[in-house]
Scaffold this motif. Sequence first.
Motif, PDB file in Angstrom:
ATOM      1  N   GLN A   1      -5.658  19.098  -4.438  1.00  0.00           N
ATOM      2  CA  GLN A   1      -4.904  17.836  -4.491  1.00  0.00           C
ATOM      3  C   GLN A   1      -5.522  16.972  -5.595  1.00  0.00           C
ATOM      4  OE1 GLN A   1      -3.358  16.083  -0.853  1.00  0.00           O
ATOM      5  NE2 GLN A   1      -4.577  17.523   0.335  1.00  0.00           N
TER       6      GLN A   1
ATOM      7  N   ARG B   1      10.572   3.764   6.112  1.00  0.00           N
ATOM      8  CA  ARG B   1      10.198   3.590   7.513  1.00  0.00           C
ATOM      9  C   ARG B   1      11.455   3.385   8.355  1.00  0.00           C
ATOM     10  NH1 ARG B   1       5.928   4.711   5.382  1.00  0.00           N
ATOM     11  NH2 ARG B   1       3.890   3.726   5.733  1.00  0.00           N
TER      12      ARG B   1
ATOM     13  N   CYS C   1      -5.286   7.147  -0.400  1.00  0.00           N
ATOM     14  CA  CYS C   1      -4.446   8.103   0.335  1.00  0.00           C
ATOM     15  C   CYS C   1      -5.297   8.822   1.370  1.00  0.00           C
ATOM     16  CB  CYS C   1      -3.819   9.134  -0.621  1.00  0.00           C
ATOM     17  SG  CYS C   1      -2.653  10.241   0.211  1.00  0.00           S
ATOM     18  N   ALA C   2      -4.850   8.776   2.616  1.00  0.00           N
ATOM     19  CA  ALA C   2      -5.510   9.557   3.667  1.00  0.00           C
ATOM     20  C   ALA C   2      -5.283  11.035   3.348  1.00  0.00           C
ATOM     21  CB  ALA C   2      -4.912   9.212   5.023  1.00  0.00           C
ATOM     22  N   ILE C   3      -6.286  11.865   3.629  1.00  0.00           N
ATOM     23  CA  ILE C   3      -6.187  13.294   3.308  1.00  0.00           C
ATOM     24  C   ILE C   3      -6.522  14.132   4.545  1.00  0.00           C
ATOM     25  CG2 ILE C   3      -7.170  15.188   1.906  1.00  0.00           C
ATOM     26  CD1 ILE C   3      -5.573  13.314   0.140  1.00  0.00           C
ATOM     27  N   GLU C   4      -5.484  14.791   5.036  1.00  0.00           N
ATOM     28  CA  GLU C   4      -5.650  15.724   6.151  1.00  0.00           C
ATOM     29  C   GLU C   4      -5.568  17.163   5.666  1.00  0.00           C
ATOM     30  OE1 GLU C   4      -4.005  14.196  10.478  1.00  0.00           O
ATOM     31  OE2 GLU C   4      -2.592  14.734   8.945  1.00  0.00           O
ATOM     32  N   GLY C   5      -5.167  17.320   4.423  1.00  0.00           N
ATOM     33  CA  GLY C   5      -5.043  18.658   3.855  1.00  0.00           C
ATOM     34  C   GLY C   5      -6.384  19.109   3.299  1.00  0.00           C
TER      35      GLY C   5
ATOM     36  N   TYR D   1      -9.680   7.962  12.180  1.00  0.00           N
ATOM     37  CA  TYR D   1      -8.376   7.516  11.672  1.00  0.00           C
ATOM     38  C   TYR D   1      -8.290   5.990  11.621  1.00  0.00           C
ATOM     39  CZ  TYR D   1      -6.602  12.260  11.622  1.00  0.00           C
ATOM     40  OH  TYR D   1      -6.404  13.576  11.312  1.00  0.00           O
TER      41      TYR D   1
ATOM     42  N   ARG E   1       0.859  -1.187   0.000  1.00  0.00           N
ATOM     43  CA  ARG E   1       0.000   0.000   0.000  1.00  0.00           C
ATOM     44  C   ARG E   1       0.892   1.233   0.000  1.00  0.00           C
ATOM     45  NH1 ARG E   1      -0.607   4.022   2.401  1.00  0.00           N
ATOM     46  NH2 ARG E   1       0.847   3.224   3.981  1.00  0.00           N
ATOM     47  N   PHE E   2       0.550   2.201  -0.773  1.00  0.00           N
ATOM     48  CA  PHE E   2       1.315   3.449  -0.746  1.00  0.00           C
ATOM     49  C   PHE E   2       0.351   4.614  -0.953  1.00  0.00           C
ATOM     50  CE2 PHE E   2       1.325   4.688  -5.246  1.00  0.00           C
ATOM     51  CZ  PHE E   2       0.886   3.521  -5.843  1.00  0.00           C
ATOM     52  N   ALA E   3       0.803   5.788  -0.546  1.00  0.00           N
ATOM     53  CA  ALA E   3      -0.059   6.975  -0.637  1.00  0.00           C
ATOM     54  C   ALA E   3      -0.172   7.386  -2.100  1.00  0.00           C
ATOM     55  CB  ALA E   3       0.535   8.097   0.211  1.00  0.00           C
TER      56      ALA E   3
ATOM     57  N   LEU F   1     -11.334  13.198   8.932  1.00  0.00           N
ATOM     58  CA  LEU F   1     -10.408  13.258   7.803  1.00  0.00           C
ATOM     59  C   LEU F   1     -11.085  12.698   6.560  1.00  0.00           C
ATOM     60  CD1 LEU F   1      -7.606  10.510   8.017  1.00  0.00           C
ATOM     61  CD2 LEU F   1      -9.804  10.342   9.139  1.00  0.00           C
TER      62      LEU F   1
ATOM     63  N   LYS G   1       8.531   1.776   0.496  1.00  0.00           N
ATOM     64  CA  LYS G   1       8.279   2.209   1.879  1.00  0.00           C
ATOM     65  C   LYS G   1       9.507   2.897   2.480  1.00  0.00           C
ATOM     66  CE  LYS G   1       4.211   1.292   2.879  1.00  0.00           C
ATOM     67  NZ  LYS G   1       4.040   2.272   1.785  1.00  0.00           N
TER      68      LYS G   1
ATOM     69  N   LYS H   1      -1.325   9.538  -5.208  1.00  0.00           N
ATOM     70  CA  LYS H   1      -1.646  10.968  -5.419  1.00  0.00           C
ATOM     71  C   LYS H   1      -2.374  11.235  -6.727  1.00  0.00           C
ATOM     72  CE  LYS H   1       1.060  11.464  -1.794  1.00  0.00           C
ATOM     73  NZ  LYS H   1       1.746  12.424  -1.019  1.00  0.00           N
TER      74      LYS H   1
HETATM   75  C1  LIG Z   1      -3.511  10.989   8.539  1.00  0.00           C
HETATM   76  C2  LIG Z   1      -2.819  11.156   7.240  1.00  0.00           C
HETATM   77  C3  LIG Z   1      -3.065  12.286   6.473  1.00  0.00           C
HETATM   78  C4  LIG Z   1      -2.464  12.454   5.240  1.00  0.00           C
HETATM   79  N1  LIG Z   1      -2.777  13.544   4.482  1.00  0.00           N
HETATM   80  C5  LIG Z   1      -2.251  13.657   3.241  1.00  0.00           C
HETATM   81  C6  LIG Z   1      -2.650  14.721   2.384  1.00  0.00           C
HETATM   82  O1  LIG Z   1      -3.482  15.561   2.709  1.00  0.00           O
HETATM   83  N2  LIG Z   1      -2.084  14.773   1.161  1.00  0.00           N
HETATM   84  C7  LIG Z   1      -1.175  13.854   0.727  1.00  0.00           C
HETATM   85  O2  LIG Z   1      -0.703  13.953  -0.417  1.00  0.00           O
HETATM   86  N3  LIG Z   1      -0.775  12.830   1.521  1.00  0.00           N
HETATM   87  C8  LIG Z   1      -1.299  12.696   2.759  1.00  0.00           C
HETATM   88  N4  LIG Z   1      -0.943  11.641   3.555  1.00  0.00           N
HETATM   89  C9  LIG Z   1      -0.002  10.629   3.035  1.00  0.00           C
HETATM   90  C10 LIG Z   1       1.327  10.528   3.803  1.00  0.00           C
HETATM   91  O3  LIG Z   1       2.153  11.583   3.441  1.00  0.00           O
HETATM   92  C11 LIG Z   1       1.933   9.153   3.499  1.00  0.00           C
HETATM   93  O4  LIG Z   1       1.034   8.149   3.913  1.00  0.00           O
HETATM   94  C12 LIG Z   1       3.276   8.962   4.198  1.00  0.00           C
HETATM   95  O5  LIG Z   1       4.226   9.812   3.634  1.00  0.00           O
HETATM   96  C13 LIG Z   1       3.776   7.539   4.116  1.00  0.00           C
HETATM   97  O6  LIG Z   1       3.825   7.076   2.796  1.00  0.00           O
HETATM   98  P1  LIG Z   1       3.104   5.735   2.351  1.00  0.00           P
HETATM   99  O7  LIG Z   1       1.654   5.883   2.712  1.00  0.00           O
HETATM  100  O8  LIG Z   1       3.296   5.686   0.845  1.00  0.00           O
HETATM  101  O9  LIG Z   1       3.732   4.590   3.046  1.00  0.00           O
HETATM  102  C14 LIG Z   1      -1.552  11.459   4.782  1.00  0.00           C
HETATM  103  C15 LIG Z   1      -1.322  10.330   5.548  1.00  0.00           C
HETATM  104  C16 LIG Z   1      -1.937  10.165   6.757  1.00  0.00           C
HETATM  105  C17 LIG Z   1      -1.685   8.914   7.542  1.00  0.00           C
END
Ligand SMILES: Cc1cc2nc3c(=O)[nH]c(=O)nc-3n(C[C@H](O)[C@H](O)[C@H](O)COP(=O)(O)O)c2cc1C
Length: 203
Positions: A67, A193, A152-156, A134, A10-12, A177, A191, A14
């Motif tokens: 985003q 980490r 991808c989780a989004i807090e922005g 969360y 799994r990866f974030a 969120l 990853k 975009k």
């Molecule tokens: C709670 C939370 C909020 C996040 N918000 C954003 C966001 O708004 N925009 C974004 O591009 N990535 C966001 N991310 C992604 C993180 O930057 C990303 O999960 C982290 O760098 C680790 O990378 P990975 O998920 O690929 O392992 C968020 C991740 C988490 C857990």
Amino acid sequence: MNFLDIMRHRFACKLYDENKPLNREEIDEILEYGRLTPTSFGLEMWHFHAVVSKEKLKELYAVCYEQEGVRTSGMTVAILTKASKYLDPDGLFVYERGVRFPSDIDWYIEDYRPYHEFLKDTGRLEGWLRSQGYLAVANMMTGAQSLGIQSCAIEGFDEEGVLRVLDIDPKEWSLSLLCTFGHTVEEERPKIRVPLQELVTYH
Ligand SMILES: Cc1cc2nc3c(=O)[nH]c(=O)nc-3n(C[C@H](O)[C@H](O)[C@H](O)COP(=O)(O)O)c2cc1C
């Protein structure tokens, strides 16, 4: 794939493939991972807004600092938690949630009361409410990966803007969120980490 492999891959994400939407079965399966997620005292003080309409996704994108992941996703889920006034131990909401459990409702309320008091006294009530979302997002993201769907989780986000776009009353709900889901057009990112030896203290 076993659970660890799913976690590792799994990866974030975009940016998603807009020509590969999610089907209804996939959408509901991801939402089910959220529904089955535990909440403190089993209160389920949340509501999931599943946004799939292109028009709404574009509006959400505008209030999430543009985003691209939000705009191109097959679904963006917003997790809302109930306003703190509903979490009063003597209120109807807590009663209705508590009465579903096999334990006596008076016992349930008296068990919850001191914790609610503690959250209020220490100024943690709002944070506690928002933090519930969360866990749901974590399960939905890992679960989605098991289906070959990225996330991808989004807090922005601009909370006021998100509530306005989704027509949600800010007196009734807070935004925990958001999370995007879809089929990625990106290469999987490796990853990054810290190693377990640095992360963990064993006792
Ligand atoms: C709670 C939370 C909020 C996040 N918000 C954003 C966001 O708004 N925009 C974004 O591009 N990535 C966001 N991310 C992604 C993180 O930057 C990303 O999960 C982290 O760098 C680790 O990378 P990975 O998920 O690929 O392992 C968020 C991740 C988490 C857990």
